[in-house]
Design a protein around this motif. Sequence first.
Motif, PDB file in Angstrom:
ATOM      1  N   LYS A 165     -18.159  46.734  24.607  1.00 37.65           N
ATOM      2  CA  LYS A 165     -19.139  47.005  25.664  1.00 37.65           C
ATOM      3  C   LYS A 165     -19.465  48.486  25.688  1.00 37.65           C
ATOM      4  O   LYS A 165     -18.721  49.306  25.156  1.00 37.65           O
ATOM      5  CB  LYS A 165     -18.606  46.578  27.044  1.00 37.65           C
ATOM      6  CG  LYS A 165     -17.340  47.303  27.475  1.00 37.65           C
ATOM      7  CD  LYS A 165     -16.914  46.923  28.898  1.00 37.65           C
ATOM      8  CE  LYS A 165     -17.475  47.891  29.895  1.00 37.65           C
ATOM      9  NZ  LYS A 165     -16.911  47.678  31.253  1.00 37.65           N
ATOM     10  N   GLN A 166     -20.589  48.813  26.289  1.00 36.76           N
ATOM     11  CA  GLN A 166     -20.964  50.207  26.466  1.00 36.76           C
ATOM     12  C   GLN A 166     -20.120  50.812  27.578  1.00 36.76           C
ATOM     13  O   GLN A 166     -19.901  50.168  28.618  1.00 36.76           O
ATOM     14  CB  GLN A 166     -22.449  50.314  26.815  1.00 36.76           C
ATOM     15  CG  GLN A 166     -23.031  51.707  26.650  1.00 36.76           C
ATOM     16  CD  GLN A 166     -23.151  52.118  25.200  1.00 36.76           C
ATOM     17  OE1 GLN A 166     -23.529  51.310  24.354  1.00 36.76           O
ATOM     18  NE2 GLN A 166     -22.835  53.367  24.903  1.00 36.76           N
ATOM     19  N   GLU A 167     -19.628  52.013  27.360  1.00 40.60           N
ATOM     20  CA  GLU A 167     -18.842  52.677  28.399  1.00 40.60           C
ATOM     21  C   GLU A 167     -19.757  53.461  29.320  1.00 40.60           C
ATOM     22  O   GLU A 167     -20.681  54.138  28.861  1.00 40.60           O
ATOM     23  CB  GLU A 167     -17.821  53.628  27.775  1.00 40.60           C
ATOM     24  CG  GLU A 167     -16.929  54.302  28.811  1.00 40.60           C
ATOM     25  CD  GLU A 167     -16.033  55.388  28.208  1.00 40.60           C
ATOM     26  OE1 GLU A 167     -14.845  55.428  28.560  1.00 40.60           O
ATOM     27  OE2 GLU A 167     -16.538  56.179  27.396  1.00 40.60           O
ATOM     28  N   SER A 168     -19.535  53.373  30.601  1.00 42.63           N
ATOM     29  CA  SER A 168     -20.217  54.221  31.573  1.00 42.63           C
ATOM     30  C   SER A 168     -19.174  55.080  32.280  1.00 42.63           C
ATOM     31  O   SER A 168     -18.001  54.719  32.339  1.00 42.63           O
ATOM     32  CB  SER A 168     -21.004  53.378  32.581  1.00 42.63           C
ATOM     33  OG  SER A 168     -20.178  52.390  33.167  1.00 42.63           O
ATOM     34  N   TYR A 274     -17.093  51.100  23.631  1.00 41.74           N
ATOM     35  CA  TYR A 274     -15.742  50.696  23.269  1.00 41.74           C
ATOM     36  C   TYR A 274     -15.815  49.787  22.041  1.00 41.74           C
ATOM     37  O   TYR A 274     -16.693  48.925  21.940  1.00 41.74           O
ATOM     38  CB  TYR A 274     -15.075  49.911  24.403  1.00 41.74           C
ATOM     39  CG  TYR A 274     -14.743  50.709  25.633  1.00 41.74           C
ATOM     40  CD1 TYR A 274     -14.086  51.922  25.546  1.00 41.74           C
ATOM     41  CD2 TYR A 274     -15.066  50.227  26.895  1.00 41.74           C
ATOM     42  CE1 TYR A 274     -13.767  52.639  26.672  1.00 41.74           C
ATOM     43  CE2 TYR A 274     -14.745  50.934  28.037  1.00 41.74           C
ATOM     44  CZ  TYR A 274     -14.095  52.145  27.924  1.00 41.74           C
ATOM     45  OH  TYR A 274     -13.773  52.853  29.043  1.00 41.74           O
ATOM     46  N   GLU A 275     -14.857  49.954  21.136  1.00 46.02           N
ATOM     47  CA  GLU A 275     -14.738  49.084  19.978  1.00 46.02           C
ATOM     48  C   GLU A 275     -13.310  48.543  19.907  1.00 46.02           C
ATOM     49  O   GLU A 275     -12.367  49.232  20.302  1.00 46.02           O
ATOM     50  CB  GLU A 275     -15.001  49.843  18.674  1.00 46.02           C
ATOM     51  CG  GLU A 275     -16.353  50.495  18.563  1.00 46.02           C
ATOM     52  CD  GLU A 275     -16.402  51.415  17.341  1.00 46.02           C
ATOM     53  OE1 GLU A 275     -17.051  51.032  16.346  1.00 46.02           O
ATOM     54  OE2 GLU A 275     -15.759  52.482  17.392  1.00 46.02           O
ATOM     55  N   LEU A 276     -13.170  47.336  19.405  1.00 41.53           N
ATOM     56  CA  LEU A 276     -11.856  46.854  19.011  1.00 41.53           C
ATOM     57  C   LEU A 276     -11.741  47.126  17.521  1.00 41.53           C
ATOM     58  O   LEU A 276     -12.483  46.559  16.715  1.00 41.53           O
ATOM     59  CB  LEU A 276     -11.691  45.364  19.298  1.00 41.53           C
ATOM     60  CG  LEU A 276     -10.308  44.802  18.948  1.00 41.53           C
ATOM     61  CD1 LEU A 276      -9.233  45.428  19.826  1.00 41.53           C
ATOM     62  CD2 LEU A 276     -10.270  43.283  19.078  1.00 41.53           C
ATOM     63  N   VAL A 277     -10.840  48.027  17.151  1.00 36.26           N
ATOM     64  CA  VAL A 277     -10.730  48.494  15.769  1.00 36.26           C
ATOM     65  C   VAL A 277      -9.495  47.875  15.127  1.00 36.26           C
ATOM     66  O   VAL A 277      -8.405  47.898  15.695  1.00 36.26           O
ATOM     67  CB  VAL A 277     -10.643  50.029  15.709  1.00 36.26           C
ATOM     68  CG1 VAL A 277     -10.614  50.505  14.261  1.00 36.26           C
ATOM     69  CG2 VAL A 277     -11.837  50.650  16.437  1.00 36.26           C
ATOM     70  N   LEU A 278      -9.684  47.316  13.919  1.00 35.78           N
ATOM     71  CA  LEU A 278      -8.612  46.675  13.166  1.00 35.78           C
ATOM     72  C   LEU A 278      -8.600  47.233  11.753  1.00 35.78           C
ATOM     73  O   LEU A 278      -9.598  47.786  11.280  1.00 35.78           O
ATOM     74  CB  LEU A 278      -8.809  45.153  13.102  1.00 35.78           C
ATOM     75  CG  LEU A 278      -9.089  44.396  14.402  1.00 35.78           C
ATOM     76  CD1 LEU A 278     -10.592  44.278  14.650  1.00 35.78           C
ATOM     77  CD2 LEU A 278      -8.480  43.014  14.359  1.00 35.78           C
ATOM     78  N   ARG A 279      -7.473  47.106  11.074  1.00 35.18           N
ATOM     79  CA  ARG A 279      -7.407  47.505   9.666  1.00 35.18           C
ATOM     80  C   ARG A 279      -8.224  46.530   8.831  1.00 35.18           C
ATOM     81  O   ARG A 279      -8.065  45.329   8.930  1.00 35.18           O
ATOM     82  CB  ARG A 279      -5.955  47.543   9.203  1.00 35.18           C
ATOM     83  CG  ARG A 279      -5.779  47.890   7.729  1.00 35.18           C
ATOM     84  CD  ARG A 279      -4.383  48.417   7.453  1.00 35.18           C
ATOM     85  NE  ARG A 279      -3.330  47.541   7.917  1.00 35.18           N
ATOM     86  CZ  ARG A 279      -2.742  46.606   7.165  1.00 35.18           C
ATOM     87  NH1 ARG A 279      -3.122  46.430   5.917  1.00 35.18           N
ATOM     88  NH2 ARG A 279      -1.774  45.865   7.648  1.00 35.18           N
ATOM     89  N   VAL A 292      -8.999  39.010  20.429  1.00 37.11           N
ATOM     90  CA  VAL A 292     -10.379  39.201  19.981  1.00 37.11           C
ATOM     91  C   VAL A 292     -11.314  38.330  20.809  1.00 37.11           C
ATOM     92  O   VAL A 292     -12.374  38.773  21.266  1.00 37.11           O
ATOM     93  CB  VAL A 292     -10.518  38.884  18.481  1.00 37.11           C
ATOM     94  CG1 VAL A 292     -11.988  38.874  18.069  1.00 37.11           C
ATOM     95  CG2 VAL A 292      -9.760  39.910  17.645  1.00 37.11           C
ATOM     96  N   ASP A 293     -10.919  37.072  21.042  1.00 39.49           N
ATOM     97  CA  ASP A 293     -11.718  36.172  21.876  1.00 39.49           C
ATOM     98  C   ASP A 293     -11.902  36.741  23.282  1.00 39.49           C
ATOM     99  O   ASP A 293     -13.004  36.745  23.838  1.00 39.49           O
ATOM    100  CB  ASP A 293     -11.051  34.796  21.978  1.00 39.49           C
ATOM    101  CG  ASP A 293     -11.251  33.961  20.735  1.00 39.49           C
ATOM    102  OD1 ASP A 293     -12.022  34.379  19.850  1.00 39.49           O
ATOM    103  OD2 ASP A 293     -10.614  32.904  20.620  1.00 39.49           O
ATOM    104  N   ALA A 294     -10.801  37.223  23.853  1.00 45.60           N
ATOM    105  CA  ALA A 294     -10.831  37.700  25.233  1.00 45.60           C
ATOM    106  C   ALA A 294     -11.694  38.955  25.382  1.00 45.60           C
ATOM    107  O   ALA A 294     -12.354  39.144  26.412  1.00 45.60           O
ATOM    108  CB  ALA A 294      -9.413  37.984  25.732  1.00 45.60           C
ATOM    109  N   LEU A 295     -11.688  39.820  24.361  1.00 39.56           N
ATOM    110  CA  LEU A 295     -12.404  41.086  24.455  1.00 39.56           C
ATOM    111  C   LEU A 295     -13.847  41.000  23.963  1.00 39.56           C
ATOM    112  O   LEU A 295     -14.744  41.629  24.522  1.00 39.56           O
ATOM    113  CB  LEU A 295     -11.674  42.166  23.648  1.00 39.56           C
ATOM    114  CG  LEU A 295     -10.405  42.743  24.271  1.00 39.56           C
ATOM    115  CD1 LEU A 295      -9.665  43.601  23.258  1.00 39.56           C
ATOM    116  CD2 LEU A 295     -10.745  43.569  25.519  1.00 39.56           C
ATOM    117  N   CYS A 296     -14.051  40.259  22.877  1.00 36.67           N
ATOM    118  CA  CYS A 296     -15.337  40.332  22.181  1.00 36.67           C
ATOM    119  C   CYS A 296     -16.133  39.037  22.222  1.00 36.67           C
ATOM    120  O   CYS A 296     -17.313  39.041  21.879  1.00 36.67           O
ATOM    121  CB  CYS A 296     -15.122  40.723  20.717  1.00 36.67           C
ATOM    122  SG  CYS A 296     -14.111  42.206  20.494  1.00 36.67           S
ATOM    123  N   GLY A 297     -15.511  37.933  22.559  1.00 41.59           N
ATOM    124  CA  GLY A 297     -16.229  36.674  22.550  1.00 41.59           C
ATOM    125  C   GLY A 297     -16.059  35.957  21.207  1.00 41.59           C
ATOM    126  O   GLY A 297     -15.726  36.546  20.197  1.00 41.59           O
TER     127      GLY A 297
END
Length: 301
Positions: A165-168, A274-279, A292-297
Amino acid sequence: MSRLHAKQLRLLIAIEESGSLLGAADKVGLTQPGASKALRELESTLQVDLFERTNRGLIPTEAGHCALRFARLIQSDINQLRFELDAIASGVGGHLAIGTIMGAVPLLSDALSNVLARQPHMSVEIIEDTSETLLGMIERGQIHAAICRSSVSRTPEVYDSLFIKQESLSVIASVRHPAMGAKAVQLQDLQDSRWLVYRARMPMRRLLEREFQEAGLHFPSHLIETTSALATVTMLGRNNDLVALVSDDIATYFSRNGLVGIIDLTLQSRSEPYELVLRKGAPRSAALGLLVDALCGHEND
């Protein structure tokens, strides 16, 4: 590559940690001649010199640093395999090590609460730090993923990044701050306040510096630098002249609990998302898939 052995990789890591063949041999349970032979075989297999022999000990070459990075990843993956198998055997729900920057702590807490409701036997490790530190931990296999920003890395291509999501942003202060409750506060009204800020070169710090510059104001001196949400809210609660720039999520959480107030200041700049960053290419466990489901869909699976 099929000639590589796990003990050779452990020896490689031990040599860098100890700086000597003798110290490394003790760590992996080899004699010094045995360790020397294992290192020669490893260098012969890879067809490169991994260490420079100096009077200060063994120093990794450029190829050595590359080999060390992958040795640590392999070792981490082996350890994770052992942990996951133990979890399956004992009937628990796996293990998740996740990092987060300060502003995303409430966001991660909500997502993890969702995951734990679905998988109550899962164990979780949460590490709060800067994006730069968290990216290094991902690359070394020390954590599975992190909510942070890959843009701070010089090699963002080694990661997979999923938009969250975009951070404010909001400016917060003690509820007793002179500007609290005032309407349409301007940045110049806070120039004499003391600012709690992130360290230099961090995205939110650069954004605040840009706000002052575009307003034609000098950036405040005598700053208090921290990346800790607890330190931020504690300092604000005890000093009525302090202000801090934080994410809306952090501001809303603490203000709802009466610990700070939100100053009515509109910022012109936009923060990075915000990003979810993985190797990149790393296997995803079932526990990580739930996060991943909970954060990004589901579309980012």
